[in-house]
Every structure is written in C-alpha cells, then in structure tokens.
Design a protein around this motif. Sequence first.
Motif, PDB file in Angstrom:
ATOM      1  N   MET A   1      51.290  31.930  51.074  1.00 26.79           N
ATOM      2  CA  MET A   1      52.562  32.607  51.128  1.00 26.79           C
ATOM      3  C   MET A   1      52.453  33.731  52.160  1.00 26.79           C
ATOM      4  N   THR A   2      53.496  33.896  52.955  1.00 22.18           N
ATOM      5  CA  THR A   2      53.517  34.967  53.945  1.00 22.18           C
ATOM      6  C   THR A   2      54.224  36.195  53.369  1.00 22.18           C
ATOM      7  N   SER A   3      54.102  37.312  54.050  1.00 23.08           N
ATOM      8  CA  SER A   3      54.747  38.533  53.574  1.00 23.08           C
ATOM      9  C   SER A   3      56.275  38.391  53.552  1.00 23.08           C
ATOM     10  N   GLY A  38      39.146  42.297  53.854  1.00 26.21           N
ATOM     11  CA  GLY A  38      37.847  42.973  53.835  1.00 26.21           C
ATOM     12  C   GLY A  38      37.857  44.249  53.012  1.00 26.21           C
ATOM     13  N   THR A  39      38.975  44.950  53.027  1.00 28.20           N
ATOM     14  CA  THR A  39      39.080  46.197  52.267  1.00 28.20           C
ATOM     15  C   THR A  39      39.893  46.060  50.990  1.00 28.20           C
ATOM     16  N   HIS A  40      40.631  44.976  50.864  1.00 28.97           N
ATOM     17  CA  HIS A  40      41.469  44.735  49.681  1.00 28.97           C
ATOM     18  C   HIS A  40      41.277  43.284  49.207  1.00 28.97           C
ATOM     19  N   PRO A  41      40.117  42.952  48.671  1.00 29.70           N
ATOM     20  CA  PRO A  41      39.827  41.546  48.348  1.00 29.70           C
ATOM     21  C   PRO A  41      40.576  40.987  47.136  1.00 29.70           C
ATOM     22  N   HIS A  42      41.084  41.840  46.264  1.00 31.02           N
ATOM     23  CA  HIS A  42      41.733  41.342  45.048  1.00 31.02           C
ATOM     24  C   HIS A  42      43.254  41.255  45.167  1.00 31.02           C
ATOM     25  N   CYS A  43      43.833  42.095  45.988  1.00 34.21           N
ATOM     26  CA  CYS A  43      45.280  42.082  46.229  1.00 34.21           C
ATOM     27  C   CYS A  43      45.515  42.773  47.559  1.00 34.21           C
ATOM     28  N   SER A  68      50.358  39.195  39.926  1.00 35.40           N
ATOM     29  CA  SER A  68      49.389  38.341  39.220  1.00 35.40           C
ATOM     30  C   SER A  68      49.462  36.894  39.690  1.00 35.40           C
ATOM     31  N   ALA A  69      50.635  36.455  40.117  1.00 41.54           N
ATOM     32  CA  ALA A  69      50.793  35.080  40.598  1.00 41.54           C
ATOM     33  C   ALA A  69      50.497  34.936  42.094  1.00 41.54           C
ATOM     34  N   HIS A  70      50.677  36.019  42.853  1.00 39.04           N
ATOM     35  CA  HIS A  70      50.506  35.974  44.320  1.00 39.04           C
ATOM     36  C   HIS A  70      49.725  37.190  44.793  1.00 39.04           C
TER      37      HIS A  70
END
Length: 76
Positions: A1-3, A38-43, A68-70
């Motif tokens: 998904m894109t921004s 690299g600096t935000h691996p979870h979201c 939580s879904a994206h």
Amino acid sequence: MTSSELQNLIVATLTRNAGGSRRRWRLVVGPVRVYSLGTHPHCNWSVAPSGSAGENAVVEDLIDTIRSAHPIVAAG
C-alpha cells in the motif's frame, strides 16, 4: 500500500463512519508521512490531524485501528 492509497482509505472510512465530506476529512487528515524502515521498522507512517478537537479524536481512534492492519507503507 502506498501513502496516497492509505490516505484514501482513511478519508473514505472517516466519511463512511463519521459523515461529512471527503474534502473536509482530507484537509483534517493531511498528508501521510512515510519514514525509513531503518529507523521505524514496526510502523513507518504517521499523520498529524489538524481539525477540531472532536475531528482529531475521531481520526486518532481510526488511525489506531488502521495502523494494526497496515503498519508499513511505501512512499507515493
């Protein structure tokens, strides 16, 4: 998904769930900011809503669900 796809999803969901116009919600939500994995691996994205206190609360509640879904999006 894109921004941009994520922004469209957020705006469409807000319009459906809270009412109002797509234009107003797009202005309230603003752009989806995408960060490096690299600096935000979870979201790697965020929004900074700029509406009334009530509108911002609705956006923040929805963002918690959508995140939580994206959690990861691509720039664009």
